[in-house]
Design an enzyme around this catalytic site. Structure first.
Site, PDB file in Angstrom:
ATOM      1  CD  GLU A 191     -29.869 -23.559 -26.128  1.00 14.03           C
ATOM      2  OE1 GLU A 191     -30.424 -23.647 -27.226  1.00 14.03           O
ATOM      3  OE2 GLU A 191     -29.839 -24.493 -25.305  1.00 14.03           O
ATOM      4  CG  ASP A 215     -28.140 -27.839 -25.779  1.00  8.43           C
ATOM      5  OD1 ASP A 215     -28.552 -26.991 -26.584  1.00  8.43           O
ATOM      6  OD2 ASP A 215     -28.789 -28.828 -25.411  1.00  8.43           O
TER       7      ASP A 215
END
Length: 834
Positions: free
Chosen positions: A471, A416
């Protein structure tokens, strides 16, 4: 050429000789540069057809370059002479100084770790050294806290009196204590509460949860109660033992993104075991091959969606124990599902009482997990930012990855917030244009890049078939090339520009204003040498303040118009049709893998809103209403069935893993997009009301084509206007070998019926197989004229004459769907070769 300076001006931390250190392993969007061009023909990837249950993922696996320990770069006296990435993209050579610098930083850091810790793999066994670990006759606790002047271990085991359990500090700031067993048993019992008590420079004593704790709990009956660290070391009889091996790595991941806590229908937090027993079978039924789990790492604030991590080695106790999570992963493996975990190494919660931030007591950055000042704080996320140059930070984060892989059998990660890690500006207020200067300059956080290179090398060394997804919204080149080539080492990046395009169209444009070239450009605008995961919507698109795509399309009519016992309104008809089309074209054209968030496969209504003061702590929008899709007379079943069919189509034809991708038609007037992916030809008609009879479609190979998947079939909530028993014969176009004389640069073409708001995939018939069947006296009409694959029973069954009519206008005349295991059109002459 300007040589990039270090984002941290101090040199690499060089530790003292290994003998002075604790011994290792103590047991206990679119980017700039090349994009995939729609007019370039690349040979398709061969595939095999398998339909046994449980289906095993296909794999043409080869060990990544990173894990081979072979020399792939030329190293001269003056540094790195050549990196393979320059051959992939010659423009990168203009930034040779940058790549030389960061590669040297990586190699130097890796060499230091190997010299002083034995190897990177041993270095990443920190969880066997730090925290509380039981040895033969004692329990040892270690904690890195250089800012502490005194320290004790306290807990239930000593009635929270640490006077007899004082710790000692070494020259590296590591505190330790060895506590002998009592009557042959550990002095610290399993499942008992513990904390690290220390005094810092200001003379104040504070209690903190051990940073390497593996379990943390809170008294939910007390509002705002602090978390307690819990020593987790169950007896052998209570330890979960894995029974099933990891599934093979698929050629292309079809990822089901899920949040455990909100996965149940009841207005409460769901558990790991409930998810394993109730939700995993649904995921397998829908033909996904990978599940991605959110919010696994402990986070004190539930509404953070798991992204404000407080305890990095602890499973979220809201949903159960570490053993319960192991059960979940094992059940997933038994179903042939690989399991990825959302890992958050981009930042940490600023929670002082419960989290890692509690160890920051005003010391300098060299003695902290985080940077100091503005550089250590993310102003948009209200969270702390790691100092990736620190030795113990590297140990902590790399060990964290190994811990989840070794102890819980995770098959990889979705990292993330990678954009925040890549740049010193953290991506805040940045609009990336694709200019390479945006990626390779003074704004690059080289410390973080080196950490990610080490992490990717480690993960692929430990598990060569690991899947690691980044991401990243910036589109940094070579993020997804192997480390030894000069890249950062990720396997995939999320194609984050795609959902933004769909949301823009759905909110701001009428249907006739949709640009076919704009859609195609968004879906294909990616670096062809790096793999992407495409998605139309994830959890981000439905958080409070926004809506799921289905709810954007149909809004309040979903409350009253989803009954199949009444005719569909124009809004519902349009909504279901576009829901299918948007997800299918995203999957087929948008990347090398596909992702769907839990519930969106059947058009889950409304939005996501975690319990909070602003909604009176309600769980109503923090759950999944499975009963909607399980109720046979509701239209949600149609969207689910089409999602099943999309995934099954890739399972059979492997188009996601094919590098052959040609967009031949982007007709703005007719609102049609035609493209080839792998061995399939896809036709999307986005026009709201125009039917094209005899629409000319270009293709590569001559022959006979038939329908492989049709969104307009009745079992998908369509109108049954496309004939599935029609042979579409090709005609040659232009002069062979001269593309400019062809039809849309394709050497062959065939004609089809294309109703409005429909998408159809066509496959080329294997006529040799067809002849073999005829020679064996197996009638096509009796066996495969119009086959349905039952996705629950996984065997084809015949249709009756009443279920299909010949001609180009009708494919079926009745709904043969059931509540579970919905059937769908899917036929191929290749079936006879199995």
């Amino acid at each position: 050429m300007l040589c990039l300076t270090s984002s941290s001006p101090s040199p690499l931390p060089r530790p003292s000789p290994a003998a002075d250190r604790p011994g290792p392993g103590i047991s206990g969007g679119a980017g700039g540069g090349n994009v995939r061009l729609s007019g370039v023909v690349v040979p398709s990837v061969p595939f095999s057809l398998r339909w046994s249950w449980p289906r095993k993922a296909k794999s043409k696996f080869s060990v990544p370059v990173t894990a081979q320990e072979t020399e792939t770069m030329a190293i001269g006296d003056d540094g790195l002479d050549h990196l393979p990435i320059y051959d992939l993209d010659p423009k990168l050579a203009e930034f040779k100084d940058h790549f030389d610098y960061r590669m040297k930083r990586y190699l130097d850091q890796k060499q230091l770790i190997e010299e002083h810790e034995g190897s990177l793999e041993e270095f990443a066994k920190g969880y066997l050294k730090f925290g509380i670990n039981t040895e033969r006759d004692a329990s040892t606790y270690r904690e890195w806290a250089p800012a502490a002047t005194e320290a004790q271990l306290v807990g239930d085991f000593n009635n929270w009196d640490g006077s007899k359990h004082k710790m000692t500090k070494d020259s590296f700031g590591v505190w330790s204590i060895k506590i002998s067993h009592v009557n042959g048993k550990p002095a610290i019992p399993h499942n008992s509460k513990v904390k690290f008590r220390f005094r810092h420079g200001k003379g104040v004593w504070v209690d903190r949860i051990p940073s390497w704790i593996r379990y943390a709990t809170v008294d939910a009956s007390k509002f705002g109660a602090p978390y307690d660290g819990v020593y987790w070391d169950p007896p052998t009889s209570e330890r979960y033992v894995f029974k099933h091996p990891r599934p093979q790595k698929p050629d292309a991941p079809r990822i089901y993104e899920a949040h455990i806590g909100m996965s149940g229908e009841k207005p409460e937090v769901s558990t790991y075991r409930e998810f394993a027993d109730n939700v995993l079978p649904r995921i397998r039924e829908n033909n996904y091959n990978t599940v991605q789990l959110m919010a696994i790492m402990e986070h004190s604030y539930y509404a953070s969606f798991g992204y404000h991590v407080t305890n990095f080695f602890a499973v979220s106790s809201r949903s159960g124990t570490p053993e319960d999570l192991k059960y979940l992963v094992d059940i997933a493996h038994s179903l042939g599902l690989r399991v990825l975990m959302d890992v958050v190494h981009s930042h940490a919660s600023n929670n002082v009482t419960d989290g890692l931030n509690g160890y920051d007591v005003g010391q300098n950055t060299q003695e902290s997990y985080f940077h100091t000042g503005d550089r250590g704080y993310h102003k948009l996320w209200d969270s702390r930012l790691f100092n990736y140059a620190n030795w113990e930070v590297l140990r902590f984060l790399l060990s964290n990855l190994r811990y989840w892989m070794d102890e819980f059998m995770f098959d990889g990660f979705r990292f993330d917030g990678v954009t925040s890690m890549l740049y010193n500006h953290n991506g805040i207020n940045m609009s990336f244009t694709g200019n390479y200067m945006e990626y390779f300059g003074l704004d690059t956080n080289v410390d973080a890049v080196v950490y990610m290179m080490l992490a990717n090398h480690l993960m692929h060394k430990l598990l060569p078939e690991a899947t690691v997804v980044a991401e990243d919204v910036s589109g940094m080149p070579v993020l997804c090339r192997s480390v030894d080539e000069g890249g950062v080492g990720f396997d995939y990046r999320l194609a984050m520009a795609i959902p933004d395009r769909w949301i823009d169209y759905l909110k701001n444009k009428d249907d006739l204003e949709w640009s076919m070239s704009g859609i195609a450009q968004t879906l294909t605008n990616r670096r062809y040498t790096e793999k992407c995961i495409a998605y139309a919507e994830s959890h981000d698109q439905s958080i409070v303040g926004d809506k799921t795509m289905a709810f954007l399309l149909m809004d309040k009519e979903m409350y009253t118009g989803m009954s199949d016992l009444q005719p569909a309104s124009p809004t519902i008809d349009r909504g279901i049709a576009l829901q299918k089309m948007i997800h299918f074209i995203t999957m087929a054209l948008g990347g090398d893998g596909y992702l769907n968030f839990m519930g969106n496969e059947f058009g889950h209504p409304e939005w996501i809103d975690f319990p909070r003061e602003g909604n009176d702590w309600s769980y109503d929008k923090c759950r999944r209403q499975w009963s909607l899709v399980d109720t046979d007379h509701l239209r949600y079943k149609y969207m689910k069935a089409f999602d099943q069919a999309m995934n099954a189509l890739d399972e059979k034809f492997s188009f996601l893993s094919s590098s052959k991708q040609i967009v031949s038609d982007m007709n703005e007037d007719e609102k049609v997009i035609v493209f080839e992916r792998g061995d399939l030809v896809f036709v999307f008609n986005f026009h709201p009301n125009k039917t094209y009879d005899g629409y000319k479609v270009g293709c590569d190979l001559p022959g006979k084509y038939r329908v492989a998947l049709d969104s307009d079939a009745l079992m998908f909530g369509g109108h049954g206007r496309v004939g599935h028993d029609v042979d579409h014969f090709t005609s040659p176009e232009g002069v062979p070998g001269v593309p400019e004389t062809n039809f849309n640069n394709r050497p062959n073409s065939f004609r089809i019926l294309s109703p409005p708001r429909t998408c159809v995939a066509y496959y080329r018939v294997d006529e040799k197989a067809e002849r073999r069947k005829k020679e064996a006296a197996v009638s096509w009409e009796e066996n495969v004229t119009l086959g349905y694959i039952d996705v629950e029973a996984t065997h084809a069954k015949e249709t009756t004459d009443e279920e299909a009519t010949s001609g180009s206008k009708k494919a079926s005349t009745e709904d043969v769907s059931g509540n579970k295991g919905m059937n769908f059109v899917f036929c191929s002459y290749d079936d006879g070769k199995k």
